[in-house]
Structure formats: C-alpha cells, structure tokens
Design a protein around this motif. Structure first.
Motif, PDB file in Angstrom:
ATOM      1  N   PRO A  17       7.035   9.114  -9.152  1.00 42.16           N
ATOM      2  CA  PRO A  17       5.878   8.900  -8.945  1.00 42.16           C
ATOM      3  C   PRO A  17       5.600   7.859  -7.902  1.00 42.16           C
ATOM      4  N   VAL A  18       4.654   8.146  -6.791  1.00 36.45           N
ATOM      5  CA  VAL A  18       4.625   7.114  -5.624  1.00 36.45           C
ATOM      6  C   VAL A  18       4.059   6.083  -6.009  1.00 36.45           C
ATOM      7  N   THR A  19       3.513   5.692  -6.855  1.00 37.34           N
ATOM      8  CA  THR A  19       3.168   4.211  -7.354  1.00 37.34           C
ATOM      9  C   THR A  19       4.423   3.446  -7.667  1.00 37.34           C
ATOM     10  N   THR A  20       5.488   4.097  -7.782  1.00 41.89           N
ATOM     11  CA  THR A  20       6.730   3.184  -8.262  1.00 41.89           C
ATOM     12  C   THR A  20       7.044   2.418  -6.964  1.00 41.89           C
ATOM     13  N   ALA A  21       6.696   2.931  -5.815  1.00 42.79           N
ATOM     14  CA  ALA A  21       7.129   2.257  -4.605  1.00 42.79           C
ATOM     15  C   ALA A  21       6.511   0.787  -4.390  1.00 42.79           C
ATOM     16  N   LEU A  22       5.376   0.644  -5.225  1.00 35.09           N
ATOM     17  CA  LEU A  22       4.712  -0.447  -5.363  1.00 35.09           C
ATOM     18  C   LEU A  22       5.038  -1.542  -6.535  1.00 35.09           C
ATOM     19  N   GLY A  23       5.880  -0.860  -7.442  1.00 30.04           N
ATOM     20  CA  GLY A  23       6.147  -1.258  -8.904  1.00 30.04           C
ATOM     21  C   GLY A  23       7.778  -1.494  -8.872  1.00 30.04           C
ATOM     22  N   ILE A  24       8.138  -0.791  -9.906  1.00 25.39           N
ATOM     23  CA  ILE A  24       9.678  -0.946 -10.422  1.00 25.39           C
ATOM     24  C   ILE A  24      10.668  -0.705  -9.301  1.00 25.39           C
ATOM     25  N   LEU A  25      10.377   0.428  -8.379  1.00 24.35           N
ATOM     26  CA  LEU A  25      11.238   0.865  -7.376  1.00 24.35           C
ATOM     27  C   LEU A  25      10.792   0.265  -6.030  1.00 24.35           C
ATOM     28  N   GLY A  26       9.862  -0.870  -6.032  1.00 28.51           N
ATOM     29  CA  GLY A  26       9.618  -1.573  -4.742  1.00 28.51           C
ATOM     30  C   GLY A  26       9.979  -3.043  -4.706  1.00 28.51           C
ATOM     31  N   LEU A  27       9.126  -3.800  -4.239  1.00 23.99           N
ATOM     32  CA  LEU A  27       9.595  -5.390  -4.255  1.00 23.99           C
ATOM     33  C   LEU A  27       9.427  -6.183  -5.886  1.00 23.99           C
ATOM     34  N   THR A  28       8.555  -5.382  -6.585  1.00 24.15           N
ATOM     35  CA  THR A  28       8.427  -5.924  -7.695  1.00 24.15           C
ATOM     36  C   THR A  28       9.817  -5.815  -8.574  1.00 24.15           C
ATOM     37  N   GLY A  29      10.006  -4.466  -8.908  1.00 23.94           N
ATOM     38  CA  GLY A  29      11.590  -4.499  -9.381  1.00 23.94           C
ATOM     39  C   GLY A  29      12.466  -5.262  -8.712  1.00 23.94           C
ATOM     40  N   VAL A  50       0.913  -1.421   0.017  1.00 26.33           N
ATOM     41  CA  VAL A  50       0.016  -0.081   0.210  1.00 26.33           C
ATOM     42  C   VAL A  50       0.811   1.300   0.107  1.00 26.33           C
ATOM     43  N   VAL A  51       0.271   2.232  -0.672  1.00 21.40           N
ATOM     44  CA  VAL A  51       0.959   3.591  -0.692  1.00 21.40           C
ATOM     45  C   VAL A  51      -0.342   4.415   0.160  1.00 21.40           C
ATOM     46  N   GLY A  52       0.168   5.226   1.254  1.00 16.64           N
ATOM     47  CA  GLY A  52      -0.905   6.240   1.721  1.00 16.64           C
ATOM     48  C   GLY A  52      -0.179   7.240   2.505  1.00 16.64           C
ATOM     49  N   GLU A  53      -1.278   8.030   2.801  1.00 14.95           N
ATOM     50  CA  GLU A  53      -0.768   9.222   3.504  1.00 14.95           C
ATOM     51  C   GLU A  53      -1.167   9.384   4.995  1.00 14.95           C
ATOM     52  N   VAL A  54      -0.098   9.875   5.955  1.00  8.19           N
ATOM     53  CA  VAL A  54      -0.406   9.724   7.364  1.00  8.19           C
ATOM     54  C   VAL A  54      -1.465  10.939   7.592  1.00  8.19           C
ATOM     55  N   VAL A  55      -2.310  10.523   8.208  1.00  7.67           N
ATOM     56  CA  VAL A  55      -3.353  11.592   8.674  1.00  7.67           C
ATOM     57  C   VAL A  55      -3.501  11.829  10.136  1.00  7.67           C
ATOM     58  N   GLU A  56      -2.713  10.839  10.950  1.00 10.57           N
ATOM     59  CA  GLU A  56      -2.571  10.934  12.364  1.00 10.57           C
ATOM     60  C   GLU A  56      -1.189  10.459  12.724  1.00 10.57           C
ATOM     61  N   SER A  57      -0.684  11.013  13.888  1.00 14.41           N
ATOM     62  CA  SER A  57       0.739  10.276  14.186  1.00 14.41           C
ATOM     63  C   SER A  57       0.949  10.427  15.723  1.00 14.41           C
ATOM     64  N   SER A  58       1.192   9.563  16.116  1.00 13.87           N
ATOM     65  CA  SER A  58       1.703   9.834  17.638  1.00 13.87           C
ATOM     66  C   SER A  58       3.413   9.237  17.512  1.00 13.87           C
ATOM     67  N   SER A  59       3.917   9.415  16.479  1.00 18.60           N
ATOM     68  CA  SER A  59       5.388   8.775  16.156  1.00 18.60           C
ATOM     69  C   SER A  59       5.901  10.170  15.774  1.00 18.60           C
ATOM     70  N   SER A  60       7.318  10.261  16.518  1.00 14.25           N
ATOM     71  CA  SER A  60       8.091  11.448  16.207  1.00 14.25           C
ATOM     72  C   SER A  60       8.755  11.232  14.744  1.00 14.25           C
ATOM     73  N   ARG A  61       8.716   9.913  14.244  1.00 16.98           N
ATOM     74  CA  ARG A  61       9.217   9.727  12.845  1.00 16.98           C
ATOM     75  C   ARG A  61       8.371  10.466  11.805  1.00 16.98           C
ATOM     76  N   PHE A  62       7.179  10.411  12.115  1.00 10.55           N
ATOM     77  CA  PHE A  62       6.145  10.398  10.838  1.00 10.55           C
ATOM     78  C   PHE A  62       5.202  11.839  11.190  1.00 10.55           C
ATOM     79  N   SER A  63       4.803  12.621  10.070  1.00 16.77           N
ATOM     80  CA  SER A  63       4.260  13.694  10.537  1.00 16.77           C
ATOM     81  C   SER A  63       2.647  13.628   9.401  1.00 16.77           C
ATOM     82  N   LYS A  64       1.737  14.423   9.841  1.00 15.37           N
ATOM     83  CA  LYS A  64       0.710  14.294   8.857  1.00 15.37           C
ATOM     84  C   LYS A  64       0.955  14.912   7.539  1.00 15.37           C
ATOM     85  N   GLY A  65       0.673  14.092   6.494  1.00 13.99           N
ATOM     86  CA  GLY A  65       1.025  14.568   5.149  1.00 13.99           C
ATOM     87  C   GLY A  65       2.076  13.704   4.391  1.00 13.99           C
ATOM     88  N   ASP A  66       2.939  13.129   5.534  1.00  9.91           N
ATOM     89  CA  ASP A  66       3.884  12.203   5.040  1.00  9.91           C
ATOM     90  C   ASP A  66       3.346  11.068   4.180  1.00  9.91           C
TER      91      ASP A  66
END
Length: 342
Positions: A120-132, A76-92
C-alpha cells in the motif's frame, strides 16, 4: 481562463505551549507552473508527525524552523499530473517532503517513485518510510537487544514505538510497552506480541507498575516521550543499559519542563544514552529498507494507520497527536488519483 487554485496551510503564529487552530491559516494560491526537470504532484496522503511541533518554534534544532506565513512541510505521497522530467510521467506515484497543500511542485531530485503493487502506498510514509527506519536504527544501532534482555518502549502504540517493539522482538528480546489507553495496551500485547504493557493514564504508581513488568530490570529503552515516564524507567537500568532517545513528546508543549537529574543514574549503571534523528543514518537507508521489507513480507512486522479524511482536517489530525488519538501512523487523505487506482 482563470488560474487553477491550490489550497495550502501556513503557520501564522508560533505556539508557546499546545498549538491550536489559531496557529494555522488556510490560503489559496495559483497552482505553480513547471520549470525544467520539475513535476507537479497532486497530493493524496500527508503525514503529520510530532517532530513538526519543534519546527514551529523559533529555536535552534537539527532542522530549521518553519517560516511564518509560509506553507508547512511534511511527508507526502502523491500522483504526478504534469512533468517536464524524463524520469517521471503522468500517473507515477511518488513520495517526498512536500507542502501541506493540494498540489506541490518538486524537482526530480526531491522525490522518489514508489510501486503501488509492492505494498500500500501509505507504507512509504510509515513502516517502509522514515517512520520504520527510525525504529530500525534506534533498535539495531543503539538499543542492540540481545536474546532474553528486557526492552522498554514508551509511546509504544504510536507509529515508531509499535515498530520498534516488534523489531526488538525479532531480536529475541522481552518487550514492555507503555501506552495511553486500554485499547492501545491490548493492541500492542495481543496484536503486536509485546510481553507486557502499561497504561500510564490509569496507573497510580508508574514506578511500581514498571518494577512489576520488568522484574529483571531494563537492558534497553526506546524513548519517545521523556518526562515522568522516562524518569521512572531510568531508575531500573541494568549495568550497561542502552537508551535510544528518539523523542520527548511529553515536553514539546511545556517550555519550562524540568525533571530529576539523570547523570548519577547513568554513571551507576554505566549506561549509554544517545539522541538521534533518522537522517543520521541516511547512508544506511537501503539496508534498513531492505530488512523492513523482508520482515513485513515474512509476517514478522505488522502496522496500523489512523487515517483522517479531508484537507481541512489536517490541523486537527496534527493536534490529535498530542492527545494520543492515533494508533500507529497518523495520516490524512487529501485526494484521489486522477490517472488510476492505488
């Protein structure tokens, strides 16, 4: 105030042959609340992949089967909308193995941030992700093509096969692809640079077609499909040929599928056959991602995506994999970002 609801897709019945809509159920549950170091992700793109069919069966494999009456899981590729982690913020924008659902809760260790300005963010699921990465390691580590050798790729217009063939070309090989339509054959030859291609659905004699396309035999085979196509390829193996056994989609929905015995063919050719999954190479992901990114930026790699829109169409997109409806990576767009553009 009523709880915000979250749509999910559950597996409710294990398929014995080809899955159908009856094996899935749409369920609504409350959007989860967060604990410490967790994030809530609004899912934007979801990947459907052939290996998921194996997880729908209650059989021992390299990964545990899906549980009945629970959500299915995939890339999955998604957008952070809530966070209790110091490593991730809304909009990441993040990616990870998350549920077939509109909103996912994840720990900070289960996801990684991606930069939408790099590609493009979709490449994280394809050619630049586990597929590639699957294509990269199957070619680089198992097939190991040398300049001028013949490499055959089955499922050649799919996400993994199309990338594997291009990487073999980068290594200097002559590449023959096998696909299931004239459109796909034209795509892998004219757009991806394969040297020859076979449409197995319109070819009366796959053995004869392979012999014509591979007059000097086969030095390496990247196999995504198994079945009768692979039976024919194995007849053409040269001495010390290498076979990367990535998938066997032709058999996934045929529990009693049987074929010729391959041992004598391997002995006569002194061939190596190695089954693999991409997680076997997890300690080398950085190497693979670096090379894939470099080749993509240099124009040596290209990719295609088939994107279906709508959460309700996820099962249909998944079932389409077994009908060959996709060209390249099959994705489903299920949301729009809330905090910016991608």
């Amino acid at each position: 105030m009523p709880a915000r609801m979250n749509r999910q897709i559950h597996l409710v019945k294990r398929p014995e042959t080809i899955p159908t809509e009856e094996h899935f159920k749409f369920v609504e549950v409350p959007v989860p609340s967060l604990g410490e170091n967790e994030v809530l992700i609004h899912n934007l793109y979801l990947s459907v992949d052939p290996y998921m069919r194996g997880r729908m069966s209650d059989q021992k494999s390299y990964v545990a089967p899906f549980n009945l009456n629970e959500k299915l899981v995939g890339g999955v590729v998604g957008e952070v909308v809530e966070s209790s982690s110091s490593r991730f913020s809304k909009g990441d924008i993040v990616t990870g193995m998350l549920g077939w659902e509109e909103y996912s809760k994840a720990t900070e260790k289960e996801i990684r941030k991606i930069d939408p300005n790099m590609a493009p963010v979709t490449t994280a699921l394809g050619i630049l992700g586990l597929t590639g990465l699957t294509a990269y390691f199957g070619i680089e580590d198992i097939c190991r093509p040398k300049e001028g050798e013949t490499v055959v790729v089955s499922g050649a217009a799919g996400a993994v096969g199309s990338t594997a063939g291009q990487i073999a070309k980068i290594f200097g090989a002559r590449v023959v692809g096998i696909a299931g339509s004239d459109d796909k054959v034209n795509y892998i030859q004219k757009e991806l640079g394969f040297d020859a291609a076979i449409n197995y659905k319109t070819t009366d004699d796959i053995q004869a077609a392979l012999e014509e396309a591979c007059p000097n035999g086969v030095d390496a085979y990247f196999d995504n499909v198994g079945g009768e196509i692979s039976d024919a390829v194995l007849n053409l193996l040269n001495k010390h040929a290498r076979i990367a056994q990535c998938g066997a989609i032709s058999s996934y929905n045929k529990p009693d599928d049987q074929g010729p015995r391959i041992q004598t063919k391997l002995i006569k050719s002194s061939a190596l056959i190695k089954g693999f999954v991409v997680s076997d190479y997890s300690d080398r992901f950085k190497e693979g991602a670096s090379n894939l990114g470099k080749w993509l930026s240099e124009g040596k790699l290209t990719y295609e995506e088939t994107i279906v829109e709508g959460f309700e169409n996820i099962p249909e997109a998944f079932l389409g994999l077994f009908k060959g409806t996709n060209r390249g990576k099959q994705l489903v767009k299920i949301g729009e970002p809330e905090y910016g553009e991608i």
